[in-house]
Design a protein around this motif. Sequence first.
Motif, PDB file in Angstrom:
ATOM      1  N   ASN A  91       4.937  15.728  -9.091  1.00  0.00           N
ATOM      2  CA  ASN A  91       5.642  16.099 -10.325  1.00  0.00           C
ATOM      3  C   ASN A  91       4.724  16.826 -11.302  1.00  0.00           C
ATOM      4  N   ALA A  92       3.448  16.445 -11.283  1.00  0.00           N
ATOM      5  CA  ALA A  92       2.496  17.084 -12.199  1.00  0.00           C
ATOM      6  C   ALA A  92       1.846  18.309 -11.553  1.00  0.00           C
ATOM      7  N   ASP A  93       2.348  18.659 -10.384  1.00  0.00           N
ATOM      8  CA  ASP A  93       1.850  19.815  -9.660  1.00  0.00           C
ATOM      9  C   ASP A  93       0.348  19.719  -9.360  1.00  0.00           C
ATOM     10  N   MET A  94      -0.080  18.569  -8.948  1.00  0.00           N
ATOM     11  CA  MET A  94      -1.473  18.376  -8.556  1.00  0.00           C
ATOM     12  C   MET A  94      -1.506  18.119  -7.053  1.00  0.00           C
ATOM     13  N   ASP A  95      -2.504  18.644  -6.412  1.00  0.00           N
ATOM     14  CA  ASP A  95      -2.642  18.379  -4.981  1.00  0.00           C
ATOM     15  C   ASP A  95      -3.816  17.439  -4.765  1.00  0.00           C
ATOM     16  N   VAL A  96      -3.498  16.212  -4.467  1.00  0.00           N
ATOM     17  CA  VAL A  96      -4.570  15.250  -4.226  1.00  0.00           C
ATOM     18  C   VAL A  96      -4.639  14.843  -2.761  1.00  0.00           C
ATOM     19  N   ALA A 147      -8.919   5.787  -4.696  1.00  0.00           N
ATOM     20  CA  ALA A 147      -9.528   7.072  -5.032  1.00  0.00           C
ATOM     21  C   ALA A 147      -8.478   8.057  -5.541  1.00  0.00           C
ATOM     22  N   MET A 148      -7.292   8.001  -4.958  1.00  0.00           N
ATOM     23  CA  MET A 148      -6.193   8.871  -5.436  1.00  0.00           C
ATOM     24  C   MET A 148      -5.910   8.605  -6.906  1.00  0.00           C
ATOM     25  N   GLY A 149      -5.766   7.330  -7.224  1.00  0.00           N
ATOM     26  CA  GLY A 149      -5.465   6.956  -8.610  1.00  0.00           C
ATOM     27  C   GLY A 149      -6.557   7.415  -9.550  1.00  0.00           C
ATOM     28  N   ASN A 150      -7.804   7.228  -9.140  1.00  0.00           N
ATOM     29  CA  ASN A 150      -8.912   7.636 -10.006  1.00  0.00           C
ATOM     30  C   ASN A 150      -8.905   9.145 -10.208  1.00  0.00           C
ATOM     31  N   ALA A 151      -8.597   9.866  -9.132  1.00  0.00           N
ATOM     32  CA  ALA A 151      -8.564  11.331  -9.243  1.00  0.00           C
ATOM     33  C   ALA A 151      -7.444  11.774 -10.191  1.00  0.00           C
ATOM     34  N   LEU A 152      -6.301  11.105 -10.081  1.00  0.00           N
ATOM     35  CA  LEU A 152      -5.191  11.456 -10.976  1.00  0.00           C
ATOM     36  C   LEU A 152      -5.580  11.197 -12.420  1.00  0.00           C
ATOM     37  N   GLN A 153      -6.202  10.070 -12.632  1.00  0.00           N
ATOM     38  CA  GLN A 153      -6.602   9.708 -13.988  1.00  0.00           C
ATOM     39  C   GLN A 153      -7.583  10.743 -14.552  1.00  0.00           C
ATOM     40  N   GLU A 154      -8.477  11.157 -13.681  1.00  0.00           N
ATOM     41  CA  GLU A 154      -9.462  12.153 -14.117  1.00  0.00           C
ATOM     42  C   GLU A 154      -8.774  13.475 -14.440  1.00  0.00           C
ATOM     43  N   LYS A 155      -7.822  13.843 -13.595  1.00  0.00           N
ATOM     44  CA  LYS A 155      -7.162  15.136 -13.798  1.00  0.00           C
ATOM     45  C   LYS A 155      -6.320  15.165 -15.066  1.00  0.00           C
ATOM     46  N   ILE A 156      -5.662  14.071 -15.387  1.00  0.00           N
ATOM     47  CA  ILE A 156      -4.813  14.105 -16.597  1.00  0.00           C
ATOM     48  C   ILE A 156      -5.647  13.872 -17.858  1.00  0.00           C
ATOM     49  N   GLY A 157      -6.877  13.473 -17.675  1.00  0.00           N
ATOM     50  CA  GLY A 157      -7.785  13.389 -18.816  1.00  0.00           C
ATOM     51  C   GLY A 157      -7.486  12.262 -19.780  1.00  0.00           C
ATOM     52  N   ARG A 158      -6.788  11.271 -19.329  1.00  0.00           N
ATOM     53  CA  ARG A 158      -6.505  10.096 -20.158  1.00  0.00           C
ATOM     54  C   ARG A 158      -6.211   8.939 -19.213  1.00  0.00           C
ATOM     55  N   LEU A 208       0.836  -1.210   0.000  1.00  0.00           N
ATOM     56  CA  LEU A 208       0.000   0.000   0.000  1.00  0.00           C
ATOM     57  C   LEU A 208       0.868   1.256   0.000  1.00  0.00           C
ATOM     58  N   ARG A 209       1.925   1.211   0.789  1.00  0.00           N
ATOM     59  CA  ARG A 209       2.835   2.362   0.832  1.00  0.00           C
ATOM     60  C   ARG A 209       3.448   2.618  -0.547  1.00  0.00           C
ATOM     61  N   ILE A 210       3.884   1.541  -1.202  1.00  0.00           N
ATOM     62  CA  ILE A 210       4.498   1.706  -2.527  1.00  0.00           C
ATOM     63  C   ILE A 210       3.517   2.394  -3.486  1.00  0.00           C
ATOM     64  N   VAL A 211       2.271   1.963  -3.465  1.00  0.00           N
ATOM     65  CA  VAL A 211       1.292   2.547  -4.393  1.00  0.00           C
ATOM     66  C   VAL A 211       0.955   3.979  -3.980  1.00  0.00           C
ATOM     67  N   MET A 212       0.749   4.185  -2.707  1.00  0.00           N
ATOM     68  CA  MET A 212       0.400   5.537  -2.261  1.00  0.00           C
ATOM     69  C   MET A 212       1.512   6.534  -2.590  1.00  0.00           C
ATOM     70  N   VAL A 213       2.736   6.161  -2.260  1.00  0.00           N
ATOM     71  CA  VAL A 213       3.850   7.079  -2.515  1.00  0.00           C
ATOM     72  C   VAL A 213       4.029   7.289  -4.018  1.00  0.00           C
ATOM     73  N   GLY A 214       3.807   6.242  -4.802  1.00  0.00           N
ATOM     74  CA  GLY A 214       3.899   6.379  -6.261  1.00  0.00           C
ATOM     75  C   GLY A 214       2.886   7.383  -6.782  1.00  0.00           C
ATOM     76  N   PHE A 215       1.666   7.295  -6.308  1.00  0.00           N
ATOM     77  CA  PHE A 215       0.633   8.243  -6.732  1.00  0.00           C
ATOM     78  C   PHE A 215       0.995   9.663  -6.290  1.00  0.00           C
ATOM     79  N   LEU A 216       1.457   9.780  -5.055  1.00  0.00           N
ATOM     80  CA  LEU A 216       1.790  11.114  -4.543  1.00  0.00           C
ATOM     81  C   LEU A 216       2.952  11.742  -5.316  1.00  0.00           C
ATOM     82  N   ARG A 217       3.918  10.935  -5.654  1.00  0.00           N
ATOM     83  CA  ARG A 217       5.061  11.467  -6.423  1.00  0.00           C
ATOM     84  C   ARG A 217       4.600  11.932  -7.793  1.00  0.00           C
ATOM     85  N   PHE A 218       3.733  11.153  -8.419  1.00  0.00           N
ATOM     86  CA  PHE A 218       3.235  11.565  -9.726  1.00  0.00           C
ATOM     87  C   PHE A 218       2.467  12.885  -9.594  1.00  0.00           C
ATOM     88  N   ALA A 219       1.628  12.967  -8.558  1.00  0.00           N
ATOM     89  CA  ALA A 219       0.855  14.186  -8.341  1.00  0.00           C
ATOM     90  C   ALA A 219       1.786  15.372  -8.101  1.00  0.00           C
TER      91      ALA A 219
END
Lengths: 225, 630
Positions: B108-113, B170-181, B95-106
Amino acid sequence: MDRDIIRAFLWQEVTFLGFRPSGDKGRKKWLREYNRSLLDFWELGDYPDTPRVDGGALTGEIDAGFNLNLFFDYSVYEPEKFAVRFLRASNRASEFMWTHEVDGNYFDFPSRSVLNRLDERRKRNSALRKEAEKHDVAAVIDGLLCHPRTHQHIEYPITPHKIRIGGGIGNAFLFLFHLRYQLCLIKEKRLAERGRLIELFWDAIKNKSDHYRNELSVFELFKKV
Amino acid sequence: MKSIKRHSFGVNLDQGIPLSSEWEFKNLYVDCHGETVDELLSWLKEDDAPLRLGGQIGSGKSSLIVKAFKDSGIEPDIVFQFDQDGLNLSLGDFLRIVMVGFLRFASNADMDVSSCFLSGELDDLFGDDWKTGLDQWHSDGFLPGVYKKKTALSQRLGGQADYYRNVVGAMGNALQEKIGRPLFVFASGIDKYETDCAAYFSLGSLIRMLLSYKTLFEVNAVHLFHTANEWGGIKKRFLPSMPDERIEKIIAKRMGAHAASVKEAAPVLSKMAGGNPRQALRLLSHFQSCGKKRGAGLSDSMAFAVRSTTRDFFSFAPRPDLGIMRYIVENGKIAASEFSLFGDKDTARRAMYGNWFFIAGDGHDGEWPAQINPLVKGFFQEDINLKDPEVQALEAWARQVDISPAGLSFSTHDLSGEEKKTGEKLINDLFSDHLEHPLPSNLSDVFDVMASVLLSKERPDRVLIVFKDRSVIEAARAYLFGKANSYEYQRFSHTVISGGEQATPLRDFFEHLQEETDIYSIEFAGIWTKDQLESLDKARDRLVDRQMIWWIEYDPLMKYFQYWTQLRQLFSVFILDDELLASLSMEDMENDLEFFQEMVDDEQTSEANVFHNLKIVLDYLRAAKGAGNG
C-alpha cells in the motif's frame, strides 16, 4: 365548492385507497404488512407474530410495548365487522381493559351512500379532485388517523396525552392503522409519518383516473419513514 | 463486515458486539473509562512505546479502542488479527499473519521489501510478483484453493520458524526505517488466548518481536497479571468493571425512546451484570424477550433474564476453585499472587478469564477489589445473604413495581397464574445454581425468545440449540426456517460438519460460511478434538456478522463448552425439550398455513418458505400423533 363537501369526498377516497383492501388475499397482505411495519415504526426490538386465520377471522396480537405496558389483539371478519381487545400488561399477567367492537349488521349513518348520491359519480369526481388542495388532504388525514375528532384518552395506564384512541372508527383497517400512529411514542416518527401520509394520498388522489379505483400498494402504505 | 441496522430513536439490542460506526458511538456509547480513554489518547499522540490494554471478556475493550482511534484521528499502520486469520493456531499461522500484514503495508505504501528478505524461497507460493494476490492471504480467504495456499504458507513458515521469525522481524524494522517514524501496530485478538494454552505459547515469540514497534496489544485481564517474560516490562492499562450507574446508562441508551419501560428494572439488571456491559445487554435482551409474552409478569421476566443469561455464559463451563471463589465472596478482593500459579486449571486466572469474578478497580499493595459474578454467586455462597447488593436491589425493585407488599414475603404468580410464589422463591430462582441444571426450552419458547433475531436479516445474532432426540431435529429446523420467513425472505443453508482426528471441520466450517445465504444452520457431528474446539473458539469475532443456528447433541456439548469460553459470548443457548409436540399444536400450524397458503405466488419468497416448512412440521406432528394413537 363547499370545503366540507370536498373533504367528505377525500375522506371517502383516502379510506378506499388505503383501508379497504379487497378480497381475502388483499386483507391478509394488508395485515401482514401492518404487523411487519410496527417494528420499524415504533422502533421496537421484535416483530410481532404474523397474523393467522382463526375461527373465520383474521387475527393478530400486538405488543404495543414497553412504555405503555399494553397489548392488543384483533379479529377481523369483514372491514366493518371486527373487534380489537386491549390488555394491560401488569406485574402478574395481562388484564383485559376494553374492546373496540364494530358490528356492521346494525344501522349507522350511511355516509357512503349519501356521498355517492351527492357525488353523481364521474361528473363530479373530476371537479372535486380539481378543487381539492393539499391542506384538505391534511385535514382528512388528521381526522381519520392523527387526531380523530371523537377520541378517548386512556388516562391510565396509557398516560401520554398525545395518544388519542378514536372511538368512532368503524373500519377495521382504519382503526388498526390509526392505532399504529397513535401508539407510536417517538414524536419524530409521528411527524414524519403524518407528512408522508399527506404526500402519499395527495399524489394518489391527484393522479387517479376516474375509471380506476385502485387501492394503494400495501408496500407504499407501510413504507418506512 | 455487515453492520447491524440501528433504530434512530428506539430499541437497539444485540449480543454485545463492539461498537464501530459514528452513529453508534454518538448514540450508544457511554463513557465508562474516561481516565483510560485519556491515557490511551495521550499514548496514541505522544508515546512510541508498546502498550497492553486489557480487560475481562465483554468489558468494552474493543469499543474503547475504536473510539480512541476515531477521537485521535490516528489509525494503526497495520492491524494483526490473531484471532481471525488463523485456522490451526500454530506458530506458522501467526508468522503468516505478521508477514502478510507487513507485505500489505509495504504494498500500500509502494515499498518493495520482499526482494531483500525473501530470496526466492517462497516464489512457488507468492508467484513472480509478490504484490499480486496479496489479498488472498488475508483474512477471510477460505475458498478451497485459497485455504490450501494459506495452509501451505503457514506450514512453510512454521517449518523454519526461527529463520522466518528473523525474516519478518527484519521486514518490520525495514518498514519502520523507511517511514521514518515508529511503526504503529495494533495486535488484536490476543485476548482470546488463555495463558496456559499451547497457541498462546506459540504467540509469545511474536509478541516479543512486536515489542520493537509502537504496538497496542489488546489483551484479556489475565494477560496483565501474567508474569511470563514475553511482555517484558511494557506499560499496561486495565479496564475494571463499570460502576452500576454507567451500566444503567447503557441500558437506557439501548432502550432509547422506550427507556422508561425498564427504569425500575435497570438497577437490578445492572447489579446482576456485575459491571460488565455485555452481560448487562444479554440480561436486558432476555428480560425484554420474556416481557413481550402476554401473561408474563415482571418477576417472571426478571427470573427468566437471569436464568437465560446464566445458561448462555456458564452452563457446563469448567468450575473454578471453590476456595478462591469463597475467599472473594467473603473478602471482596483477590491477591495478585493468586494469578501467577502455573499448571492448575482451577486457578484464579481461569476464573478471571471465564468471568466467574470481576475485578472492580485498581489494585493496592498486591490486592485487587473483586466480586463474584452475580449470576453464579448462588453456587459459591452457602446461603443467600439478604444484605447482598443484588438482593437489596431486587427487593427495592419489587416494591417499586408493586410485586412486594411486605419485603421478602411478597408473593406473585408464575406464568400459569396458578402457583403462588413467595419473594424468597423469586430470589432463590435468581440466585440458585442454574449451572448444571439449566432449564430446557420448548421450540416455541426458543422461537419467542429469538424472534427478534430470526425474523430479521438486520440482527445477525446466533443461537445454539442443544438436543437429545435426533428424530425431532428435522421438524424443529423446518419450524425455525419457516418462522424466520414470517416477514422477510431469508435464505437458509444447512450443513453437517464432522469433527475428529481425521476430519478437517474448521476448513469445512469456514467454507460453508462462503455460501451466499442469510441463515447458516450447522449441525455438529462426530467428536471434535480439543484443538478443533479451541480453534473455533478463537474465531468468535469472525462470526459476529453471521446469523447462525447451531445444532449440537447434549452429551458432546458438555465437553465442547469447556473450550468455548469466548464463543458462547455471542450465542444464546437453548436446551431443547425432547418432546416437540409439547409446544407446537396442529391447530396453530393449520391456522398459519391457511393464512399463508393463498399468498404463495412464487417459490423464491418468504411466503413460500413459510408455507413449505410449516407443512413439514404439520406432517411431522400428524405422523407423531398417528404413531401415538397406534
